[in-house]
Design an enzyme around this catalytic site. Sequence first.
Site, PDB file in Angstrom:
ATOM      1  N   GLN A   9      53.068  35.714  34.753  1.00  0.00           N
ATOM      2  CA  GLN A   9      52.203  36.875  34.503  1.00  0.00           C
ATOM      3  C   GLN A   9      52.446  37.500  33.134  1.00  0.00           C
ATOM      4  OE1 GLN A   9      53.258  38.683  38.568  1.00  0.00           O
ATOM      5  NE2 GLN A   9      51.254  39.563  38.151  1.00  0.00           N
TER       6      GLN A   9
ATOM      7  N   CYS B  85      47.969  43.435  42.813  1.00  0.00           N
ATOM      8  CA  CYS B  85      48.681  42.597  41.857  1.00  0.00           C
ATOM      9  C   CYS B  85      48.486  43.176  40.462  1.00  0.00           C
ATOM     10  CB  CYS B  85      48.116  41.188  41.926  1.00  0.00           C
ATOM     11  SG  CYS B  85      48.871  40.044  40.764  1.00  0.00           S
ATOM     12  N   LEU B  86      49.551  43.186  39.665  1.00  0.00           N
ATOM     13  CA  LEU B  86      49.433  43.730  38.309  1.00  0.00           C
ATOM     14  C   LEU B  86      48.474  42.901  37.461  1.00  0.00           C
ATOM     15  CD1 LEU B  86      53.122  44.766  37.510  1.00  0.00           C
ATOM     16  CD2 LEU B  86      51.228  46.204  38.297  1.00  0.00           C
TER      17      LEU B  86
ATOM     18  N   HIS C 163      52.355  32.975  42.742  1.00  0.00           N
ATOM     19  CA  HIS C 163      52.105  32.951  41.293  1.00  0.00           C
ATOM     20  C   HIS C 163      52.713  31.701  40.653  1.00  0.00           C
ATOM     21  CE1 HIS C 163      50.136  36.747  40.392  1.00  0.00           C
ATOM     22  NE2 HIS C 163      51.027  37.441  41.092  1.00  0.00           N
TER      23      HIS C 163
ATOM     24  N   HIS D 244      54.160  36.586  47.813  1.00  0.00           N
ATOM     25  CA  HIS D 244      53.116  36.868  46.819  1.00  0.00           C
ATOM     26  C   HIS D 244      53.552  36.349  45.442  1.00  0.00           C
ATOM     27  CE1 HIS D 244      50.093  39.735  44.834  1.00  0.00           C
ATOM     28  NE2 HIS D 244      50.851  39.334  43.834  1.00  0.00           N
ATOM     29  N   GLU D 245      54.788  36.656  45.065  1.00  0.00           N
ATOM     30  CA  GLU D 245      55.277  36.230  43.743  1.00  0.00           C
ATOM     31  C   GLU D 245      55.433  34.714  43.680  1.00  0.00           C
ATOM     32  OE1 GLU D 245      55.003  38.371  41.536  1.00  0.00           O
ATOM     33  OE2 GLU D 245      54.800  40.014  42.968  1.00  0.00           O
TER      34      GLU D 245
ATOM     35  N   GLY E 126      56.656  43.693  42.204  1.00  0.00           N
ATOM     36  CA  GLY E 126      57.031  42.316  41.920  1.00  0.00           C
ATOM     37  C   GLY E 126      56.315  41.811  40.686  1.00  0.00           C
TER      38      GLY E 126
END
Length: 175
Positions: free
Chosen positions: A51, A100-101, A146, A142-143, A46
Amino acid sequence: MNILQVYKFPHPLLKLKSRLVTRFDGRLKQLAQDMLTTMYKERGVGLAAVQVGKPQRLLVMDLTNDLPREQGSTLRREPRIYVNPELLHTEGEITTREGCLSVEGYTTDIRRASRVIVRYQDTGGRLMKETLEGLAAVCLQHEMDHLEGRLFIDRLSPVKSRMVKKRLSRQARPA
Ligand code: NI
């Protein structure tokens, strides 16, 4: 297809609340495609627009991206794009190990709803509704965090969250 730069904790941009998408034009579609390309390359499941430096309510997902891939095999991708997502309903509980990236080198167990109903728009602006369960529900939540400027490490207890952030900030500092 462009690979975009993924902002990493503790970049202050990641704390921004993303704004509603109001223009459903070619640039939005291009951004979504570039985000997918970037996510595939980074082996994430994701990615939220904030991000990659664009605080807009846009996120992409593909749960197939962390499946093991044999060399040369062509796994069918299942890209999903959500614009202006809104949770209409949540239920149940599931705890999974999240990463997470934007948070390198750290994963931890996080508890979230196991089933959600989301209303969103596609890149053409059409209103959609979908029920997600299990890992798909986790990924979406999760996304969506953000979009509010929240990271999964913000969901730890205050003491643990502070500790983890301190450690990550130290690691992020250039030597
Ligand atoms: Ni993330």
